[in-house]
Scaffold this motif. Structure first.
Motif, PDB file in Angstrom:
ATOM      1  N   TRP A  33     -20.209  49.598  -7.253  1.00 30.97           N
ATOM      2  CA  TRP A  33     -19.801  49.605  -5.752  1.00 30.97           C
ATOM      3  C   TRP A  33     -21.167  49.033  -5.245  1.00 30.97           C
ATOM      4  O   TRP A  33     -22.658  49.289  -5.646  1.00 30.97           O
ATOM      5  CB  TRP A  33     -18.828  50.521  -5.173  1.00 30.97           C
ATOM      6  N   TYR A  34     -21.283  49.089  -4.301  1.00 25.37           N
ATOM      7  CA  TYR A  34     -21.705  49.286  -2.886  1.00 25.37           C
ATOM      8  C   TYR A  34     -22.355  50.783  -2.382  1.00 25.37           C
ATOM      9  O   TYR A  34     -22.433  51.590  -2.269  1.00 25.37           O
ATOM     10  CB  TYR A  34     -22.423  48.288  -1.761  1.00 25.37           C
ATOM     11  N   GLY A  35     -23.904  50.343  -1.624  1.00 26.08           N
ATOM     12  CA  GLY A  35     -24.308  51.683  -1.301  1.00 26.08           C
ATOM     13  C   GLY A  35     -24.064  51.765   0.124  1.00 26.08           C
ATOM     14  O   GLY A  35     -23.238  51.399   0.796  1.00 26.08           O
ATOM     15  N   GLY A  36     -24.165  52.970   0.676  1.00 26.02           N
ATOM     16  CA  GLY A  36     -23.762  53.493   1.897  1.00 26.02           C
ATOM     17  C   GLY A  36     -22.075  53.434   2.076  1.00 26.02           C
ATOM     18  O   GLY A  36     -21.893  53.942   1.338  1.00 26.02           O
ATOM     19  N   ALA A  41     -16.259  54.396   1.205  1.00 31.06           N
ATOM     20  CA  ALA A  41     -15.303  54.141   1.419  1.00 31.06           C
ATOM     21  C   ALA A  41     -14.453  53.737   0.392  1.00 31.06           C
ATOM     22  O   ALA A  41     -13.189  54.768  -0.188  1.00 31.06           O
ATOM     23  CB  ALA A  41     -15.034  53.480   2.069  1.00 31.06           C
ATOM     24  N   PHE A  42     -14.832  52.620  -1.016  1.00 29.89           N
ATOM     25  CA  PHE A  42     -14.561  53.276  -2.151  1.00 29.89           C
ATOM     26  C   PHE A  42     -14.677  54.038  -2.800  1.00 29.89           C
ATOM     27  O   PHE A  42     -13.154  54.765  -3.215  1.00 29.89           O
ATOM     28  CB  PHE A  42     -15.092  51.897  -3.061  1.00 29.89           C
ATOM     29  N   ARG A  43     -15.410  55.005  -2.383  1.00 32.88           N
ATOM     30  CA  ARG A  43     -15.156  56.324  -3.338  1.00 32.88           C
ATOM     31  C   ARG A  43     -13.719  57.753  -2.994  1.00 32.88           C
ATOM     32  O   ARG A  43     -12.517  57.718  -3.877  1.00 32.88           O
ATOM     33  CB  ARG A  43     -16.506  57.615  -2.874  1.00 32.88           C
ATOM     34  N   THR A  44     -13.623  57.087  -1.354  1.00 36.63           N
ATOM     35  CA  THR A  44     -12.615  57.713  -0.584  1.00 36.63           C
ATOM     36  C   THR A  44     -11.472  57.059  -1.056  1.00 36.63           C
ATOM     37  O   THR A  44     -10.095  58.265  -1.296  1.00 36.63           O
ATOM     38  CB  THR A  44     -12.875  58.350   0.314  1.00 36.63           C
ATOM     39  N   CYS A  45     -11.150  55.444  -0.782  1.00 41.37           N
ATOM     40  CA  CYS A  45      -9.926  55.451  -1.085  1.00 41.37           C
ATOM     41  C   CYS A  45      -9.878  54.411  -2.218  1.00 41.37           C
ATOM     42  O   CYS A  45      -8.142  54.851  -2.325  1.00 41.37           O
ATOM     43  CB  CYS A  45     -10.563  53.627  -0.080  1.00 41.37           C
ATOM     44  N   VAL A  46     -10.411  54.552  -2.752  1.00 42.88           N
ATOM     45  CA  VAL A  46      -9.465  54.333  -4.617  1.00 42.88           C
ATOM     46  C   VAL A  46     -10.553  55.410  -5.602  1.00 42.88           C
ATOM     47  O   VAL A  46      -9.136  55.766  -6.557  1.00 42.88           O
ATOM     48  CB  VAL A  46     -10.117  53.053  -4.518  1.00 42.88           C
ATOM     49  N   ALA A  47     -11.488  55.502  -5.696  1.00 37.39           N
ATOM     50  CA  ALA A  47     -11.733  56.633  -7.152  1.00 37.39           C
ATOM     51  C   ALA A  47     -10.943  58.003  -6.912  1.00 37.39           C
ATOM     52  O   ALA A  47     -10.785  58.548  -7.996  1.00 37.39           O
ATOM     53  CB  ALA A  47     -13.586  56.371  -6.596  1.00 37.39           C
ATOM     54  N   GLU A  48     -11.423  58.597  -5.648  1.00 36.17           N
ATOM     55  CA  GLU A  48     -10.449  59.853  -5.533  1.00 36.17           C
ATOM     56  C   GLU A  48      -9.133  59.609  -5.866  1.00 36.17           C
ATOM     57  O   GLU A  48      -9.078  60.506  -6.672  1.00 36.17           O
ATOM     58  CB  GLU A  48     -11.407  60.512  -3.888  1.00 36.17           C
ATOM     59  N   PRO A  49      -8.621  58.661  -5.411  1.00 38.66           N
ATOM     60  CA  PRO A  49      -6.970  59.127  -5.596  1.00 38.66           C
ATOM     61  C   PRO A  49      -6.831  58.784  -6.419  1.00 38.66           C
ATOM     62  O   PRO A  49      -5.812  59.064  -7.007  1.00 38.66           O
ATOM     63  CB  PRO A  49      -6.557  57.768  -4.560  1.00 38.66           C
ATOM     64  N   ALA A 278      -6.633  51.200  -6.618  1.00 39.71           N
ATOM     65  CA  ALA A 278      -7.058  49.782  -5.189  1.00 39.71           C
ATOM     66  C   ALA A 278      -6.399  48.527  -4.783  1.00 39.71           C
ATOM     67  O   ALA A 278      -6.353  48.395  -3.705  1.00 39.71           O
ATOM     68  CB  ALA A 278      -8.426  48.883  -5.527  1.00 39.71           C
ATOM     69  N   LEU A 279      -5.116  48.266  -5.760  1.00 41.23           N
ATOM     70  CA  LEU A 279      -4.487  47.290  -4.680  1.00 41.23           C
ATOM     71  C   LEU A 279      -3.095  48.250  -4.479  1.00 41.23           C
ATOM     72  O   LEU A 279      -1.777  47.499  -3.709  1.00 41.23           O
ATOM     73  CB  LEU A 279      -3.973  46.531  -5.742  1.00 41.23           C
ATOM     74  N   GLU A 289      -9.285  51.016   7.748  1.00 42.46           N
ATOM     75  CA  GLU A 289      -9.201  52.375   8.089  1.00 42.46           C
ATOM     76  C   GLU A 289     -10.940  52.653   8.468  1.00 42.46           C
ATOM     77  O   GLU A 289     -11.455  52.428   9.463  1.00 42.46           O
ATOM     78  CB  GLU A 289      -9.344  53.969   8.022  1.00 42.46           C
ATOM     79  N   LYS A 290     -10.942  52.493   7.288  1.00 43.63           N
ATOM     80  CA  LYS A 290     -13.265  52.890   6.738  1.00 43.63           C
ATOM     81  C   LYS A 290     -13.888  51.958   7.607  1.00 43.63           C
ATOM     82  O   LYS A 290     -15.050  52.066   8.019  1.00 43.63           O
ATOM     83  CB  LYS A 290     -13.320  53.609   5.598  1.00 43.63           C
ATOM     84  N   LEU A 291     -13.634  51.152   6.598  1.00 41.65           N
ATOM     85  CA  LEU A 291     -14.667  49.614   7.277  1.00 41.65           C
ATOM     86  C   LEU A 291     -14.223  48.910   8.126  1.00 41.65           C
ATOM     87  O   LEU A 291     -14.424  46.988   8.188  1.00 41.65           O
ATOM     88  CB  LEU A 291     -14.856  49.129   5.595  1.00 41.65           C
ATOM     89  N   TYR A 292     -13.601  48.319   7.941  1.00 43.68           N
ATOM     90  CA  TYR A 292     -12.331  47.647   8.568  1.00 43.68           C
ATOM     91  C   TYR A 292     -12.462  46.009   8.230  1.00 43.68           C
ATOM     92  O   TYR A 292     -12.683  44.907   8.523  1.00 43.68           O
ATOM     93  CB  TYR A 292     -12.877  47.308  10.095  1.00 43.68           C
ATOM     94  N   LEU A 293     -12.007  46.672   6.437  1.00 47.69           N
ATOM     95  CA  LEU A 293     -11.871  45.042   6.166  1.00 47.69           C
ATOM     96  C   LEU A 293     -10.424  44.616   6.274  1.00 47.69           C
ATOM     97  O   LEU A 293      -9.582  44.846   6.424  1.00 47.69           O
ATOM     98  CB  LEU A 293     -11.871  46.045   4.757  1.00 47.69           C
ATOM     99  N   GLY A 294     -10.590  43.248   6.457  1.00 49.87           N
ATOM    100  CA  GLY A 294      -8.101  42.985   6.404  1.00 49.87           C
ATOM    101  C   GLY A 294      -8.155  43.210   5.048  1.00 49.87           C
ATOM    102  O   GLY A 294      -8.781  42.331   4.247  1.00 49.87           O
ATOM    103  N   PRO A 295      -7.075  43.100   5.431  1.00 56.06           N
ATOM    104  CA  PRO A 295      -6.309  44.521   4.188  1.00 56.06           C
ATOM    105  C   PRO A 295      -5.956  42.574   3.631  1.00 56.06           C
ATOM    106  O   PRO A 295      -5.356  41.612   3.716  1.00 56.06           O
ATOM    107  CB  PRO A 295      -4.951  44.380   4.468  1.00 56.06           C
TER     108      PRO A 295
END
Lengths: 347, 293
Positions: A33-36, A41-49, A278-279, A289-295
Motif C-alpha cells: 500500500w501507499y505511505g503517509g 488509514a489502510f492499516r486502521t480500516c482494513v488490516a487491523e480488523p 476491505a469491502l 472518515e480517514k481519507l474522505y474516499l468516496g465509498p
C-alpha cells in the motif's frame, strides 16, 4: 574461481530466503500500500480488523502504485506480495503485465455489495476492485481567495497570476487532467493543440510532480489556487490550514485506489479474505472518515461532516465523477508527456 | 582478469599462488557487489535501449539524437551543472583552505567538518522542500531582501535555473570541501617555507606551489560535483516547479509514468556518455596541471 565463489555466495543467500519464507507465510500476509496518511488509514480500516478476525499478521510493503507494479513484475512467478493496492491507471497496466490474479466472487462475498463501476473485469474475470474514489478538484487558500472559485476557468483570473498550480505529467493525474480539460472545453478528442495553447497562457507558480509538492505549495502560500487531490486538500484543511476544496461546475476528474490479488500467490484464501474485509461497509465507511474516499461499497452512510468532503462534493455521487477509460489515457501517455515537455515545461 | 588481479594484488614479497589465494576471497565480495548492482542493471538498461518493437534497433537513439529538443535539454542540464560546479568551487576552496590552514584548534576544525557534513544525513527531498519554502514568493529569502530594502518586490527563484543552482550548491558543497581539504592537508609545509625563503610573496607561493599541489584533489572534487549535478533528479524536479526540464527528469518520466524503458534507456545512456566525455576532458586538464607542477 571468483565467479564460482560468487555463485556459491548467491546460492547461500537464496537458500537463506527459501528457509525463512514458508515459516513467515503461515502467520502473515504481505500487502502493498501507499505511505503517509493513506497507509495509516489502510492499516486502521482494513488490516487491523482482518488480523483481529483471522489472527493473520499483515506485513505492509510501502510504495507508490508504480513502485508496487515494478516490484510485482520483478517477482512474477514467485510473488512475496499477496495483495496490492494500486491506483486506477497503474491497475490496468498491472493487468496487462499479467501480475494480477482473478478475484473469485465466491471467495469474496462482499464483492456483490460493490457498485458495478468499481468492479474491474478483463476476459470475464475480476482483476481489480475499487476501495474508494478520490478526485482532482479546485483547491484554494480561503484567506487569500475571498470568493470560492466555481469554474476551472477561474484559474486564469488576473488576480491569481503567478500563484496557480496544476499537475505535471510526472504526476499520475497530469495526463488525465489535460484530457479532462480538453473534454470540458469541448475541444476535439484527437486534437489537444487548442488545450495546450490555452494551458500555455496560464500563469503558474509551479507544476507539481507529487502530491506532496502540491500540499507544500498551498501550505507555504506559493500557490493560492489550483488543482489538488481531494485527499491531500482535506488533509491540509484538517491540520488547521486555510485550505478549501471545491467541485467546480464542469465537474472533476476522478479515479480510485484498487485492490488486486497477486497472481500466483500461495496464500490465495487469506488474500481473498483480506479483500473481502476491505469491502465491508465498516471498512468503506472508515476509509471515508480517514481519507474522505468516496465509498465504492453501496449503501455506506457517513456523518454529514464527512459527506461534505467526499470527492464528488455536496450532494453528489459516483455518477458526478468523470472517470475516464485508462486504456485510452495509457495509450496516449507518451505523446501527451512529450507535447507537454516541448510546450509547457521550458521557459 | 586473473592476470590483472595477480599483478595488482600481489605484494612484492609473497609468491604468486599465495597472493592469489589471499586476494580472491577479499575480491569476491566487491566484485559480486559490483556485478550485481552496477554491471547487471547497466547491461539491462543498455540492452533495452537497443531494442524497439521486439527487434534490435538504433531507433531509440535516432529519436534522441536527431531531435533538437533533446540537445536543448542537454545544454540546460550541463549549463546548470557547470554553474553549480563553478559556484561550489568558489565557495568550497576558500572554505577548505580556511579549515585546513587557518583554524588552529583541532576541536574547532572537527566541529566545523561535522557541521559541514550534517546536512548529508538528511534526505535530498527534505532539503529541497526546505529550499522551496526558503526561496518561495513569501519565503525567508524574499522577505528578508524586501525587508532590508534590497528589493522592491519578491524575486522569483522557484522555476528558474538560479533556484536549481542554489539548491544543488547547498547539497554538493561538502564534496568539494572534503576533496580539496584532503589535498591541502597533504601538502608538505616545508615546500611553502622553501618558496618563502627564496623570496616569493605569499600570493606567488600559493599560485606556484600550494595550488598546483592540491590541483588533483580539486579536479577530483570538481568531477564528483559535476557528475552529481548533471545526474541530479530530486533537486531540479522540486525547485524547477516543473518549468525547467533537465535530462534526468526526462529519464524519470519515461521510467515512472510513460513506462517506455527503450526510449528511457536510450536517454540514460546518452546522458551517461556525454557526462563521461566531459569528465574525461576534465581529467585531461587535471593531468596537464599535474605535469606542470
Amino acid at each position: 574461481m571468483t565467479s564460482l565463489r560468487a555463485a556459491a555466495c548467491c546460492a547461500a543467500l537464496m537458500a537463506g530466503t527459501a528457509v525463512t519464507h514458508p515459516a513467515a507465510a503461515q502467520t502473515s500476509l504481505t500487502v502493498a500500500w501507499y505511505g503517509g496518511n493513506w497507509g495509516d488509514a489502510f492499516r486502521t480500516c482494513v488490516a487491523e480488523p482482518f488480523t483481529k478476525a483471522t489472527g493473520i499478521k499483515v506485513v505492509a510493503e510501502i510504495g507508490t502504485s508504480t513502485v508496487t507494479l515494478a516490484k510485482l513484475q520483478q517477482q512474477k512467478g514467485a510473488p512475496t506480495i499477496d495483495v496490492a493496492w494500486m491506483d486506477g491507471g497503474i491497475s490496468e497496466l498491472a493487468q496487462a503485465a499479467g501480475v494480477t490474479g482473478a478475484i473469485d466472487p465466491q471467495a469474496v462475498p462482499n464483492l456483490a455489495k460493490v457498485s458495478p463501476e468499481a468492479v474491474y473485469k478483463a476476459d470475464g474475470a475480476v482483476y481489480a476492485v475499487g476501495t474508494g474514489y478520490y478526485s482532482l478538484g479546485l483547491t484554494y487558500n480561503t484567506q487569500k481567495v475571498r470568493t470560492p472559485p466555481t469554474s476551472w476557468d477561474d484559474l486564469w483570473k488576473p488576480e491569481f497570476a503567478g500563484a496557480v498550480t496544476i499537475p505535471s505529467p510526472a504526476n499520475s493525474s497530469g495526463v488525465p487532467f489535460i484530457l479532462f480539460l480538453n473534454k470540458i472545453w469541448g475541444n476535439p478528442a484527437n486534437d489537444l493543440s487548442k488545450t495546450f495553447a490555452r494551458l500555455k497562457t496560464l500563469d503558474t507558480a509551479l507544476y507539481f510532480d507529487s502530491s506532496g509538492a502540491a500540499s507544500n505549495a498551498y501550505q507555504s502560500g506559493e500557490a493560492i489556487v489550483g488543482a489538488h487531490f481531494s485527499v491531500g486538500a482535506w488533509d491540509l484543511a484538517d491540520k488547521g490550514l486555510p485550505i478549501g476544496f471545491a467541485v467546480p461546475k464542469e465537474g472533476v476528474w476522478a479515479t480510485d485506489a484498487r485492490l488486486h490479488l497477486v497472481k500466483g500467490t500461495p496464500r490465495q484464501t487469506e488474500a481473498a479474505r483480506f479483500i473481502d474485509t476491505a469491502l465491508t461497509p465498516q471498512a468503506s465507511a472508515c476509509l471515508a472518515e480517514k481519507l474522505y474516499l468516496g465509498p465504492s461499497v453501496q449503501g455506506v452512510s457517513v456523518a454529514p461532516e464527512v459527506e461534505r468532503k467526499l470527492p464528488w462534493g455536496v450532494g453528489g455521487s459516483v455518477k458526478n465523477l468523470q472517470l475516464f477509460n485508462w486504456a485510452d489515457i495509457n495509450r496516449d501517455r507518451g505523446a501527451i508527456t512529450d507535447a507537454w515537455n516541448r510546450e509547457i515545461a521550458r521557459q | 582478469m586473473t592476470a590483472v588481479l595477480t599483478t595488482t594484488a600481489m605484494p612484492p614479497a609473497a609468491t604468486a599462488p599465495t597472493a592469489l589465494r589471499r586476494a580472491l576471497p577479499l575480491l569476491a565480495a566487491p566484485v559480486a557487489f559490483f556485478v550485481a548492482f552496477f554491471a547487471v542493471p547497466m547491461v539491462v538498461v543498455l540492452s533495452s535501449s537497443l531494442a524497439a518493437g521486439g527487434a534490435p534497433s538504433l531507433a531509440n537513439y535516432a529519436r534522441v539524437l536527431l531531435d533538437q529538443y533533446h540537445w536543448d535539454v542537454l545544454a540546460v542540464t550541463f549549463r546548470i551543472a557547470a554553474l553549480t560546479t563553478l559556484a561550489v568551487t568558489l565557495l568550497g576552496y576558500p572554505l577548505a583552505y580556511y579549515l585546513v590552514r587557518v583554524v588552529s584548534s583541532n576541536a574547532l576544525r572537527r566541529s566545523c567538518v561535522i557541521l559541514l557534513l550534517l546536512p548529508l544525513f538528511t534526505s535530498n527531498i527534505v532539503r529541497s522542500f526546505g529550499w522551496m519554502i526558503l526561496l518561495g514568493r513569501n519565503g525567508l529569502v524574499n522577505d528578508t531582501l524586501v525587508g532590508i530594502g534590497l528589493l522592491e518586490r519578491p524575486v522569483r527563484f522557484l522555476g528558474t535555473e538560479m533556484g536549481i543552482v542554489i539548491g544543488l550548491v547547498y547539497i554538493l558543497l561538502p564534496f568539494i570541501v572534503l576533496a580539496v581539504g584532503n589535498a591541502l592537508a597533504t601538502v608538505d609545509p616545508t615546500l611553502e617555507e622553501a618558496s618563502a625563503d627564496l623570496g616569493a610573496s605569499p600570493f606567488t607561493t600559493f599560485w606556484t606551489v600550494t595550488f598546483p599541489l592540491c590541483l588533483p584533489g580539486l579536479i577530483a572534487g570538481v568531477i564528483m560535483v559535476f557528475t552529481l549535478a548533471a545526474s541530479a533528479y530530486v533537486t531540479p524536479a522540486l525547485l524547477s516547479g516543473g518549468k525547467i526540464t533537465v535530462f534526468p527528469m526526462l529519464i524519470f518520466q519515461q521510467y515512472s509514468t510513460v513506462f517506455d524503458v527503450h526510449y528511457g534507456g536510450a536517454l540514460s545512456i546518452t546522458l551517461l556518455v556525454f557526462t563521461l566525455v566531459l569528465v574525461a576532458l576534465a581529467g585531461r586538464i587535471g593531468n596537464g596541471g599535474g605535469d606542470r607542477s
